[in-house]
Design a protein around this motif. Structure first.
Motif, PDB file in Angstrom:
ATOM      1  N   VAL A 110      -5.610   2.637   7.979  1.00 50.64           N
ATOM      2  CA  VAL A 110      -4.839   1.424   8.303  1.00 50.64           C
ATOM      3  C   VAL A 110      -5.750   0.388   8.963  1.00 50.64           C
ATOM      4  O   VAL A 110      -5.705  -0.798   8.623  1.00 50.64           O
ATOM      5  CB  VAL A 110      -3.635   1.764   9.203  1.00 50.64           C
ATOM      6  N   PRO A 153      -2.159 -10.955   3.092  1.00 50.64           N
ATOM      7  CA  PRO A 153      -1.347 -10.037   3.892  1.00 50.64           C
ATOM      8  C   PRO A 153      -0.901  -8.792   3.126  1.00 50.64           C
ATOM      9  O   PRO A 153      -0.678  -8.845   1.914  1.00 50.64           O
ATOM     10  CB  PRO A 153      -0.123 -10.886   4.253  1.00 50.64           C
ATOM     11  N   ILE A 154      -0.766  -7.698   3.855  1.00 53.11           N
ATOM     12  CA  ILE A 154      -0.110  -6.488   3.346  1.00 53.11           C
ATOM     13  C   ILE A 154       1.355  -6.604   3.747  1.00 53.11           C
ATOM     14  O   ILE A 154       1.682  -6.714   4.920  1.00 53.11           O
ATOM     15  CB  ILE A 154      -0.740  -5.218   3.941  1.00 53.11           C
ATOM     16  N   SER A 212      -7.695  -7.156   5.213  1.00 54.98           N
ATOM     17  CA  SER A 212      -6.564  -8.050   4.981  1.00 54.98           C
ATOM     18  C   SER A 212      -6.691  -9.316   5.836  1.00 54.98           C
ATOM     19  O   SER A 212      -6.495 -10.432   5.349  1.00 54.98           O
ATOM     20  CB  SER A 212      -5.269  -7.289   5.304  1.00 54.98           C
ATOM     21  N   SER A 213      -7.042  -9.148   7.095  1.00 59.51           N
ATOM     22  CA  SER A 213      -7.203 -10.299   7.998  1.00 59.51           C
ATOM     23  C   SER A 213      -8.402 -11.145   7.586  1.00 59.51           C
ATOM     24  O   SER A 213      -8.332 -12.369   7.559  1.00 59.51           O
ATOM     25  CB  SER A 213      -7.417  -9.834   9.441  1.00 59.51           C
ATOM     26  N   ALA A 238       0.866  -1.956  12.924  1.00 61.67           N
ATOM     27  CA  ALA A 238      -0.578  -2.110  12.744  1.00 61.67           C
ATOM     28  C   ALA A 238      -0.902  -3.038  11.570  1.00 61.67           C
ATOM     29  O   ALA A 238      -1.854  -3.806  11.620  1.00 61.67           O
ATOM     30  CB  ALA A 238      -1.225  -0.741  12.518  1.00 61.67           C
ATOM     31  N   LEU A 239      -0.101  -2.965  10.512  1.00 63.44           N
ATOM     32  CA  LEU A 239      -0.451  -3.666   9.270  1.00 63.44           C
ATOM     33  C   LEU A 239      -0.109  -5.147   9.261  1.00 63.44           C
ATOM     34  O   LEU A 239      -0.681  -5.911   8.522  1.00 63.44           O
ATOM     35  CB  LEU A 239       0.275  -3.019   8.080  1.00 63.44           C
ATOM     36  N   ASP A 247       0.835  -1.199   0.000  1.00 59.82           N
ATOM     37  CA  ASP A 247       0.000   0.000   0.000  1.00 59.82           C
ATOM     38  C   ASP A 247       0.869   1.248   0.000  1.00 59.82           C
ATOM     39  O   ASP A 247       2.009   1.230   0.476  1.00 59.82           O
ATOM     40  CB  ASP A 247      -0.897   0.023   1.235  1.00 59.82           C
ATOM     41  N   VAL A 281       5.156 -15.570   3.273  1.00 56.58           N
ATOM     42  CA  VAL A 281       5.818 -14.270   3.271  1.00 56.58           C
ATOM     43  C   VAL A 281       7.118 -14.394   4.066  1.00 56.58           C
ATOM     44  O   VAL A 281       7.118 -14.495   5.279  1.00 56.58           O
ATOM     45  CB  VAL A 281       4.906 -13.174   3.860  1.00 56.58           C
ATOM     46  N   VAL A 307      -3.434   0.767  -3.361  1.00 54.80           N
ATOM     47  CA  VAL A 307      -2.980  -0.586  -3.041  1.00 54.80           C
ATOM     48  C   VAL A 307      -2.666  -1.316  -4.346  1.00 54.80           C
ATOM     49  O   VAL A 307      -3.348  -1.111  -5.353  1.00 54.80           O
ATOM     50  CB  VAL A 307      -4.049  -1.356  -2.226  1.00 54.80           C
ATOM     51  N   VAL A 311       0.240  -8.840   9.156  1.00 49.31           N
ATOM     52  CA  VAL A 311      -0.592 -10.034   9.251  1.00 49.31           C
ATOM     53  C   VAL A 311       0.313 -11.200   8.867  1.00 49.31           C
ATOM     54  O   VAL A 311       0.920 -11.190   7.807  1.00 49.31           O
ATOM     55  CB  VAL A 311      -1.784  -9.961   8.265  1.00 49.31           C
ATOM     56  N   ALA A 358       6.449  -1.135  -3.383  1.00 53.01           N
ATOM     57  CA  ALA A 358       5.694   0.032  -3.848  1.00 53.01           C
ATOM     58  C   ALA A 358       6.380   1.273  -3.332  1.00 53.01           C
ATOM     59  O   ALA A 358       6.948   1.281  -2.240  1.00 53.01           O
ATOM     60  CB  ALA A 358       4.261  -0.020  -3.324  1.00 53.01           C
ATOM     61  N   SER A 364       1.715 -14.619   7.516  1.00 57.66           N
ATOM     62  CA  SER A 364       1.350 -15.477   6.396  1.00 57.66           C
ATOM     63  C   SER A 364       2.548 -16.376   6.094  1.00 57.66           C
ATOM     64  O   SER A 364       3.678 -15.904   6.023  1.00 57.66           O
ATOM     65  CB  SER A 364       1.026 -14.594   5.196  1.00 57.66           C
ATOM     66  N   MET A 394      -7.749  -1.234   6.284  1.00 49.84           N
ATOM     67  CA  MET A 394      -6.945  -2.159   5.473  1.00 49.84           C
ATOM     68  C   MET A 394      -6.662  -3.445   6.231  1.00 49.84           C
ATOM     69  O   MET A 394      -6.753  -4.541   5.671  1.00 49.84           O
ATOM     70  CB  MET A 394      -5.631  -1.492   5.050  1.00 49.84           C
ATOM     71  N   VAL A 395      -6.307  -3.304   7.519  1.00 51.20           N
ATOM     72  CA  VAL A 395      -5.975  -4.487   8.322  1.00 51.20           C
ATOM     73  C   VAL A 395      -7.202  -5.372   8.507  1.00 51.20           C
ATOM     74  O   VAL A 395      -7.117  -6.601   8.445  1.00 51.20           O
ATOM     75  CB  VAL A 395      -5.389  -4.077   9.687  1.00 51.20           C
ATOM     76  N   PHE A 429       8.200  -5.792   5.733  1.00 49.64           N
ATOM     77  CA  PHE A 429       8.627  -4.441   6.065  1.00 49.64           C
ATOM     78  C   PHE A 429      10.080  -4.418   6.546  1.00 49.64           C
ATOM     79  O   PHE A 429      10.534  -5.318   7.227  1.00 49.64           O
ATOM     80  CB  PHE A 429       7.711  -3.869   7.143  1.00 49.64           C
ATOM     81  N   ILE A 443      -0.524   4.142 -10.108  1.00 50.73           N
ATOM     82  CA  ILE A 443      -1.774   4.830  -9.768  1.00 50.73           C
ATOM     83  C   ILE A 443      -1.474   6.311  -9.809  1.00 50.73           C
ATOM     84  O   ILE A 443      -0.582   6.798  -9.115  1.00 50.73           O
ATOM     85  CB  ILE A 443      -2.295   4.407  -8.390  1.00 50.73           C
TER      86      ILE A 443
END
Lengths: 336, 336
Positions: free
Chosen positions: A116, A129-130, A123-124, B32-33, A102, B40, A146, B35, B63, B37, A119-120, B44, B103
């Motif tokens: 956020v 996953p992000i 996503s969950s 926060a983001l 994102d 992955v 995104v 998740v 991105a 998996s 999005m979370v 980050f 975008i």
């Protein structure tokens, strides 16, 4: 029967809807951007680009952003939708969504945190996953974009440009929802559902692709059910006649919306497909199994016009030769 | 010898540079983001997220967006950079850039066309196609965000978090360029080069990954050469002492810029790497072969501080335990 509705009012409402008209600038940009590359099997005009990987694998890449007005109206829903529309882009191709990145610009921490959180939540819930992205912490505007990676087998892809004359148009929409309180043009059938339900709905498209039960498909996006069908027909070089009374719809009176409004709404979970006549019942059954209403709403023809029919009257919505929607192919060229 | 430069002025200039300080909000958002998996492998804190595909393949997804102020100053260069920084993100991981999506929000057609022209110029030059995206034609601001897909073999990846004590810090920068006329903080070594040259420069990182010649690496981004090294050390949990006079630099007097300015610039083509002592000469030679100046500028140590040294004096730039840069790992957790 659809109350107080005529083919003329529906055709005009769809044709003039901003969700449709704002697609027109796409064509110019695409013609400028196109760079040929041997492994790129499909790009603009499809819900996701397709890149061949090894012999049989397809990598899918898509990106979608959220209207600034939705960001201002409801940053949580904007963040949620940014994820949702990207997952739909991969599902529409018969693919499996793998991961997202994102890019977020926010005028303040409160908006950032709400986006956020949205999005979370999505996503969950959808189990995608992000995995990275970029934050602009100090912008005079709020935007969330995104991008998504998906995978499929090359043979199992569902494209937009492959509809053929004589095939049946099927619309599949989850009618168990609500008009979103912050955004009148969004039908929210997702935020109140379990992870199990929404993941099963997304998986139907992957199953239909693998079993080759549909010939073309798109997720129903901002242009609504008729506008999205128009985009599919535009890139397929075909036309269709749609029976308005066959379009799946909730009890509109309960929600205080007109039929003209309903057909322009972005549904939380909706796909428009073309299907060989012998597979229509099976396709509709697959959607019914996951709580989605699916119905044959028309037939593909060869004349490059999208026409709506109701009570014996017909009105043309788009002349795709003359008007186009995305205007991707004015100037020639195919979808690849 | 670096004229009129002290370790104090350099340390302060880097520490207080907006390109560095604006990274601080990243940590909150990432926590926060996240998740979890299973496929992955990294997300980050790396230049690109790594997703395992089949047994041995890695799919890379990143991105990046462009500062709004750069969009206003020079939309062509903003579009060009949006593509450039994404290609760097994949190259920095030892990957091969495959395709991008964009975008774009533009306040008017003129800005839109200039951004697109910049993106197409870079896309063609580097041979990485833009395969899809989204256009907001009617926004009160102009933003361009790009996401990129890359591929690599799992075994050949270059990470940011894998620097070890005793390894040598190598900076590689193409010094044959100019201060960008529209943006004083950008060193443009790319727009005047042939496709052959820039593609060869990008490929060096893929070669270094495949031959396992480096232990960690990042592309030098907005925080500049010292700030980017700080980010690498932060996620590696290490420190380093950097010899300022060893940092590759053009003839600063000719370009009218100070050393404090140079170390904060975004170079059109630059990487910061950690390398085992026995491989330093070979790594520097690979960059020299493609016209980039590469040099050992310091050594990795275990104390989580980034210190600069010049003429026998040392000044600490970052205490990565206390300050951090991205602050990704405050609160524990690893890079995966």
């Amino acid at each position: 029967m659809v109350k107080d509705c005529s083919t003329d009012t529906v055709a005009q409402a769809v044709r003039e809807y901003e969700g449709v008209t704002r697609k027109r600038e796409i064509g110019d940009m695409i013609r400028a951007l196109r760079v040929d590359s041997p492994n790129v099997v499909a790009s603009f005009g499809e819900d996701a680009a397709v890149i061949r990987h090894n012999a049989e694998d397809a990598l899918l890449l898509a990106a979608d952003g959220i209207w600034s007005r939705l960001m201002e109206a409801d940053p949580f829903w904007a963040g949620y939708c940014a994820v949702l529309v990207n997952i739909h882009d991969i599902a529409a191709m018969g693919g499996r969504p793998v991961a997202m990145v994102d890019i977020l610009s926010a005028v303040n921490d409160q908006i950032r945190d709400e986006v956020v959180r949205g999005m979370v939540t999505a996503s969950s819930q959808f189990g995608v996953p992000i995995v990275g992205g970029h934050l602009h912490p100090d912008t005079p505007y709020s935007v969330v974009d995104v991008a998504i990676l998906g995978t499929a087998r090359m043979d199992d892809l569902i494209f937009s440009h492959t509809a053929k004359e004589g095939e049946i148009v099927v619309a599949a929409i989850d009618l168990d929802g609500r008009v979103h309180p912050s955004w009148w043009f969004n039908w929210d059938s997702v935020t109140m559902k379990s992870a199990e339900v929404v993941r099963a709905q997304i998986r139907v498209m992957e199953d239909l692709g693998r079993e080759h039960l549909v010939t073309a498909g798109k997720d129903i996006s901002n242009p609504g059910v008729i506008g999205t069908l128009g985009m599919l027909l535009e890139v397929s070089g075909k036309g269709a006649v749609v029976n308005l009374e066959s379009i799946p719809r909730p009890d509109l009176a309960v929600f205080g919306i007109s039929f003209e409004h309903w057909v322009r709404m972005y549904p939380g979970m909706g796909f428009i497909l073309t299907v060989k006549p012998e597979n229509v019942d099976e396709v509709c059954r697959r959607f019914a199994d996951v709580g989605m209403a699916a119905a044959a709403i028309g037939e593909v023809n060869g004349d490059r016009r999208l026409t709506v029919r109701y009570l014996g009257r017909e009105t043309q919505v788009f002349d795709l030769d003359r008007d186009g929607i995305m205007r991707i192919f004015a100037g020639g060229g195919g979808c690849r």
